[in-house]
Design an enzyme around this catalytic site. Sequence first.
Site, PDB file in Angstrom:
ATOM      1  N   GLY A 174      37.457  41.483  38.114  1.00 48.39           N
ATOM      2  CA  GLY A 174      36.372  40.571  38.112  1.00 48.39           C
ATOM      3  C   GLY A 174      36.173  39.894  36.983  1.00 48.39           C
ATOM      4  CG  ASP A 175      35.096  41.293  33.228  1.00 46.90           C
ATOM      5  OD1 ASP A 175      33.980  40.445  33.076  1.00 46.90           O
ATOM      6  OD2 ASP A 175      34.870  42.526  33.287  1.00 46.90           O
ATOM      7  CB  ILE A 176      41.450  40.687  34.118  1.00 49.19           C
ATOM      8  CG1 ILE A 176      40.801  41.623  32.675  1.00 49.19           C
ATOM      9  CG2 ILE A 176      42.850  40.101  33.779  1.00 49.19           C
ATOM     10  CD1 ILE A 176      41.843  42.619  32.640  1.00 49.19           C
ATOM     11  CB  ALA A 179      39.560  35.888  31.758  1.00 48.44           C
TER      12      ALA A 179
END
Length: 396
Positions: A174-176, A179
């Site tokens: 969800g973050d990577i 990003a």
Amino acid sequence: MSALADLRVLDLTQVLAGPYCTMLLADMGADVVKVERPGGDLIRANPPYVDDAESEAYGGYFQSVNRGKRSLELDLRTDADREAFLSLVERADVVVENFKAGTMEKFGCGYETLKEHNPQLIYSSIRGFGDPRTGETDRQGQPSFDLIAQALGGVMEITGQEDGPPTKVGPGVGDIFTAALNAVGILAAIHHRERTDEGQYVDTAMYDCMVSLAERAVYQYSCDGESPTRQGNSHPTLFPYDAFEASDGYVVIAAFSDGHWATLCEAVDRPDLAADYPDAASRLANRDSLRAEIADWTRDHESVEILERLDGRVPAAPVQNTADIFADPHVHDRGMLADVSQPGADEPMTIAGSPIKMSETMPQPRGRAPLLDEHREELLGEETVDSGREVAESDD
């Protein structure tokens, strides 16, 4: 000369999504200035450490995604630090932040304000639910983390064993993934600016990115009206494409083409299976019984024997742990493990290298993560430093 050596990025992000995005840019040569809140990024103190938490400047979490950056500690609530930040904006190419929507406006540093100081600025935000400028929703302003995004975006629903609960993907996708897409958006905006001299706002939402990551579920539902759910390590339309237990661990086998299937059947001494199930449709219709046939064979053999038997003719691999990855020559030959100095420790820390490879401007981690406020003087100059300290002392 690195690919992005002429790019100055002001990075106001913290924790994972934003720092990973700007880490990608730093690995490609961008000058990334990490503008940190008073006290620094929240994850500076997160373990693990090489040796001793008391003596080391920061833990592995911070080191991994902030390598090769410069640090400047600013409190944007104060006039002096706000002016210092705006002076940097005038000389920057990109600003990246991952606050809740409206936070930068409270500081007097919203996109419209920064655009007045630098009309060509690329302003990029990473939020759980996006920014109203690119599409307003009732979820904006709600807090979000990787777990929330994976749950909402359908990733957890299609991850895990068939008889088990919805399961989070191990790495923080969800973050990577958000990003990585944000970095793509930034580079696209820079390309647009080179043609038009026009800056713009770039926005990626974690929820949106998880819907994009689970794209297969979207078209499946569109076609048959049924919500896909968990089915372990198998694939809804390809077989065999699964993990199988060996006598000493697990291997994965992806032999869904007719040619690979025939080769697999030959390797397991079951030519009858190739004859009885010669096409994808027949294999899918009988996937449960066929999986059991393959599993019976793999359980009686060690992983290395299975892979030798398939001999590169069938896509297959062992399921590796991190120790296996560290021992794999391929990983070293590809530069995917990088040692960086760890302040306060006698030994370096090993972090993941850059997965982006380029023939002329090879990306790579460019040194350790910065100490908090390590680069104040070179970024602002002695005069700005002194004035900022005077204001801070008078405020106390």
